[in-house]
Design a protein around this motif. Sequence first.
Motif, short mmCIF file in Angstrom:
data_model
loop_
_atom_site.label_atom_id
_atom_site.label_comp_id
_atom_site.label_asym_id
_atom_site.label_seq_id
_atom_site.Cartn_x
_atom_site.Cartn_y
_atom_site.Cartn_z
N GLY A 70 151.96 31.96 -21.49
CA GLY A 70 152.95 32.08 -20.29
C GLY A 70 154.07 33.36 -20.54
N ASP A 71 153.90 34.22 -21.96
CA ASP A 71 154.48 35.40 -21.97
C ASP A 71 154.14 36.62 -20.98
OD1 ASP A 71 156.39 34.96 -24.19
OD2 ASP A 71 155.00 34.92 -25.56
N PHE A 72 152.63 36.44 -20.48
CA PHE A 72 152.01 37.40 -19.95
C PHE A 72 152.29 37.30 -18.35
CE2 PHE A 72 149.62 37.06 -23.80
CZ PHE A 72 149.27 38.23 -24.06
N ASN A 73 152.86 36.41 -17.73
CA ASN A 73 153.62 36.28 -16.39
C ASN A 73 154.79 35.60 -16.28
OD1 ASN A 73 152.53 33.57 -17.25
ND2 ASN A 73 151.42 33.40 -15.33
N GLU A 74 155.80 36.16 -17.13
CA GLU A 74 157.19 35.47 -17.19
C GLU A 74 157.73 35.66 -15.58
OE1 GLU A 74 159.32 35.01 -21.02
OE2 GLU A 74 158.60 37.01 -20.82
N ARG A 75 157.44 37.20 -14.97
CA ARG A 75 158.01 37.35 -13.63
C ARG A 75 157.37 36.47 -12.71
NH1 ARG A 75 160.16 41.69 -10.24
NH2 ARG A 75 160.13 40.45 -8.33
N SER A 76 155.94 35.98 -12.66
CA SER A 76 155.64 35.10 -11.49
C SER A 76 156.26 33.66 -11.97
CB SER A 76 153.92 34.97 -11.90
OG SER A 76 153.55 36.12 -11.52
N ARG A 77 156.23 33.24 -13.38
CA ARG A 77 156.98 31.99 -13.30
C ARG A 77 158.30 31.83 -13.20
NH1 ARG A 77 156.39 29.61 -18.21
NH2 ARG A 77 156.73 31.74 -19.31
N TRP A 78 159.07 32.80 -13.51
CA TRP A 78 160.56 32.68 -13.35
C TRP A 78 161.42 33.54 -11.97
CZ3 TRP A 78 162.15 28.49 -15.64
CH2 TRP A 78 161.47 28.05 -16.95
N GLY A 79 160.41 34.20 -11.58
CA GLY A 79 161.04 34.93 -10.52
C GLY A 79 162.07 36.43 -11.18
N ALA A 80 162.39 36.98 -10.27
CA ALA A 80 163.06 38.25 -10.74
C ALA A 80 164.55 37.95 -11.51
CB ALA A 80 163.32 39.38 -9.63
N VAL A 81 164.82 38.71 -12.46
CA VAL A 81 166.07 38.46 -13.07
C VAL A 81 167.27 39.72 -12.66
CG1 VAL A 81 167.19 38.41 -15.36
CG2 VAL A 81 164.96 37.46 -14.89
N PRO A 82 168.17 39.57 -12.12
CA PRO A 82 168.93 40.59 -11.60
C PRO A 82 169.33 41.30 -12.78
CG PRO A 82 169.85 38.40 -10.72
CD PRO A 82 168.53 37.98 -11.47
N GLY A 83 169.47 42.79 -12.59
CA GLY A 83 169.65 43.55 -13.72
C GLY A 83 168.48 43.95 -14.71
N ALA A 84 167.36 43.21 -14.58
CA ALA A 84 166.08 43.56 -15.50
C ALA A 84 165.06 43.90 -14.58
CB ALA A 84 166.18 42.12 -16.09
N ASN A 85 164.12 44.23 -15.33
CA ASN A 85 162.94 45.06 -14.90
C ASN A 85 161.70 44.21 -15.23
OD1 ASN A 85 161.40 46.79 -13.36
ND2 ASN A 85 161.58 48.58 -14.76
N LEU A 86 161.95 43.08 -15.11
CA LEU A 86 160.92 41.86 -15.59
C LEU A 86 159.63 41.87 -14.87
CD1 LEU A 86 160.40 39.52 -17.54
CD2 LEU A 86 161.04 38.01 -15.77
N SER A 87 158.47 42.01 -15.43
CA SER A 87 157.19 42.29 -14.80
C SER A 87 156.14 41.39 -15.59
CB SER A 87 156.49 43.77 -14.52
OG SER A 87 157.61 44.46 -14.11
N ASP A 88 154.94 41.01 -14.78
CA ASP A 88 153.95 40.29 -15.32
C ASP A 88 153.22 41.51 -16.34
OD1 ASP A 88 154.46 37.99 -14.54
OD2 ASP A 88 153.26 38.01 -12.75
N TRP A 89 152.43 41.03 -17.02
CA TRP A 89 151.32 42.07 -17.91
C TRP A 89 150.20 42.19 -17.07
CZ3 TRP A 89 151.29 43.26 -23.58
CH2 TRP A 89 152.55 43.19 -24.12
N PRO A 90 149.57 43.39 -16.97
CA PRO A 90 148.31 43.36 -16.26
C PRO A 90 147.21 42.66 -16.75
CG PRO A 90 148.85 45.54 -17.56
CD PRO A 90 150.06 44.46 -17.67
N ILE A 91 147.37 42.20 -17.74
CA ILE A 91 146.31 41.47 -18.51
C ILE A 91 146.95 39.91 -18.93
CG2 ILE A 91 144.91 43.15 -19.73
CD1 ILE A 91 146.37 42.49 -22.18
N THR A 92 145.76 38.99 -19.25
CA THR A 92 146.30 37.77 -19.49
C THR A 92 145.90 37.31 -20.91
OG1 THR A 92 144.01 36.74 -19.15
CG2 THR A 92 145.64 36.99 -17.04
N TYR A 93 146.73 36.23 -21.55
CA TYR A 93 146.24 35.56 -22.64
C TYR A 93 144.58 35.61 -22.81
CZ TYR A 93 146.13 32.82 -26.77
OH TYR A 93 145.74 32.19 -28.09
N GLU A 94 144.28 35.12 -21.97
CA GLU A 94 142.85 34.76 -21.97
C GLU A 94 141.94 35.92 -22.12
OE1 GLU A 94 144.65 33.23 -19.76
OE2 GLU A 94 144.68 31.51 -20.96
N GLU A 95 142.27 37.17 -21.63
CA GLU A 95 141.63 38.52 -21.97
C GLU A 95 142.05 38.85 -23.20
OE1 GLU A 95 141.50 41.30 -18.27
OE2 GLU A 95 143.05 40.06 -17.95
N LEU A 96 143.15 38.53 -23.87
CA LEU A 96 143.44 39.07 -25.14
C LEU A 96 142.93 38.38 -26.20
CD1 LEU A 96 144.86 41.68 -25.90
CD2 LEU A 96 147.16 40.63 -26.09
#
Lengths: 171, 545
Positions: free
Chosen positions: B110-136
């Motif tokens: 869940g660390d790799f897609n926090e942005r998708s799971r929680w939405g934007a956080v005002p004042g932060a530049n939260l983004s998903d990783w371009p890779i997943t846990y499964e890939e890593l």
Amino acid sequence: MKVSRRELALIGVWARAEAAQSSPSFRFFDAASAREIEAIASAIIPSGDSPGAREAGVIHFIDRALETFDRDQRPLYQRGLAQAQTLRRRLFPASRDLASLNSADLIRLMETLEKESAEFFEAVRVHTIMGFFADPSYGGNRDQVGWRHIGLTTGHHFTAPFGYYDAPEAE
Amino acid sequence: MIAYRPRDVVDFAIIGAGAAGGVVAKELAAAGFSVVLLEQGPNFTEKDYSHDERKFMFDRVLTNNHRQQPNTFRVTDKEKAVVQPAVGYGRQVGGGTVHFTGNYWRLHPGDFNERSRWGAVPGANLSDWPITYEELEPYYTKAEQELGISGLGGANPFDGPRSRPYPLPPMPAKGSGVLFDRAAKKLGLHSFPAPLAILSQPYRGRGACANCGFCEGFGCEMRAKSSTAVTVIPAALRTGRCELRTGAVVSQIETDALGRVTGVVYFDARKASIRQRAKAVVVCANGAETPRLLLLSKSARFPHGLANGHGVVGKNLMWDTGMLAMGLFEQPLNEYKGVQVTRVLHDYYDSDGKRGFFGGGGIDARFDWYPMGFALDGLPKDVPRWGSGFKSFVGEAFTRTMSLCGHTTCLPVEGNRIDLDPAQKDAWGLPALRATFKNHPDDLKTLRFVLDRQLEILAAAGARRVWSDEVKDVAFSVHLMGTCRMGNDPRTSVVNRDHQAHEVPNLFLVDGSSFVTSGRQQPTCTIQALAYRASEKMVAWARRA
Ligand SMILES: Cc1cc2nc3c(=O)[nH]c(=O)nc-3n(C[C@H](O)[C@H](O)[C@H](O)COP(=O)(O)OP(=O)(O)OC[C@H]3O[C@@H](n4cnc5c(N)ncnc54)[C@H](O)[C@@H]3O)c2cc1C
Ligand code: SF4
């Protein structure tokens, strides 16, 4: 009685020899300032039930520090010690030096010094604590009294259990 | 060791022989490529290490020396940055893996897609990783197996799936671990044995940890700490294709008119400037020095710094956020023996909408005080700083204290960044690194929340007395992340999902700077998994090229 120059020189040699017997000679301090700084250190980590800064030979650590890795603090010590003497004369006009203050007077002086010469006080405090716990090869922590005081045994290999709670009987 | 000439065009020049650089050097050399590995620091061996707290903790033998390489620091752009140590990193062959604590946590899926799971956080530049846990995942496993990691797979119920168990069993619980387990059980939490980059048993020619205790901040005299200096770097050199040059301070990455990298310029130990030509350059200089080097590498083609066409280099800096809480116990624990950490819990790791802020944290039981540090900085604020009260407290507390360390979210904020100081220079005459950093308000709420959990656990463990510092903005960090983040969009990231710079095809950046989010600190495991994955991509790229 008039003492000859030769006798004076001899007295000097004896005095130095006597000092050298109890501890190695100083490289930065002269004997008088070493005694004074040692008095300050002895208030930071007092003697008592167990050895303090004095018995640990912390003054030798400080001497070495000012000769080597903390050489840049020499002016701070020189200035600070002069301030401490001014303070002593103000608080205890009849006194001769820091080393001969009784412990209550010394503590009183230290409390004021901590406020009025904060930078110097902090330098001696840090050096005293470092010297008490540093590897004895630096000159302080003589006979590992600092480490013994906190219950640290030196070693490069330890086997569990290390303490009370990880011992099997602790459960 | 093979020696290349500076005018030889080697396949890869790698800058920085740390956590990532060591892995990359080994993988590329083993795949048949010629490699020059450039490291600014020295190459120490176990003969150079000792338990001398004064030398290693106060003279910064193993870390960047702020007198030679000062950085400046400011909280916001409104202030003028002042010279003040703000970034700390290992500066030698092995980088930060020589003196680190060895906490070796994988990120959670869940660390790799926090942005998708929680939405934007005002004042932060939260983004998903371009890779997943499964890939890593295969590369996490590879790192654990190749480097030698101790742990108990499956013991942390919040971890993602793993394809193989740890190669070595966990270290046994110290007193702090036993008390932590007990408290966790009482509170219904899930403590588990710490995954550590430390050998619990002999492994691949290295001996097991001797529990000497002088571990965090020190080099291991037993070669039991799995630093890259005793694992992959010697393996890279054994291939006969990798040359290691130490005392090599890289000052510039050079490019041609087409905007392709042609080599690197560095100062050797005598401060002579040398130009090493290379077909490709891999920067592994860490989350602070990598962006600085790109910003130093200005050219007509890249007027704002190499690979910085969209001004992303250096931004989104994330720091080591987390607090220590201490507990004093009735009986001696003698925590100064053994590795620092033996138990961890992740119950508060993920964000939770109910908390009203973004973030979470892991907590570990540890003791990372040495005598001088403890006496100078580790005591409760109301204990006297000198005199008999001081002396007796230190005497009683040193063997009876343990700490709980929180490791919490540091949100990416665009204004938090590394750039070049306009005035200050280092000992080589190069512009000093300037750090601008202020925690996102949610970071401080997370710190408070996790610190309260730490204090609860200490109380449940039976501590007689607990103390900690005040929650405040972080101003010094040894975790350096996010400054050349990976992503699919060249306008908002510096490297692509394969660590190749969007703007420069033969430039790769692999280290803490690649991170998109901070996880819950302990970045090194992920840095090294990324390094294994990136190496595979670079090998494929080089074979095509
Ligand atoms: C006391 C301490 C404890 C830590 N404990 C943990 C822990 O328990 N778990 C964890 O995950 N992390 C821990 N860390 C952090 C960890 O050390 C780093 O996250 C990790 O080493 C970063 O890896 P990296 O590859 O990004 O860079 P580094 O390992 O920092 O490697 C970068 C290398 O590049 C070299 N370099 C930089 N610039 C140049 C240049 N211009 N020219 C040539 N060479 C250059 C540096 O000297 C360095 O050797 C700890 C750090 C410290 C200081
Ligand atoms: S505690 Fe173990 S791993 Fe750490 S330095 Fe000592 S022997 Fe090495």
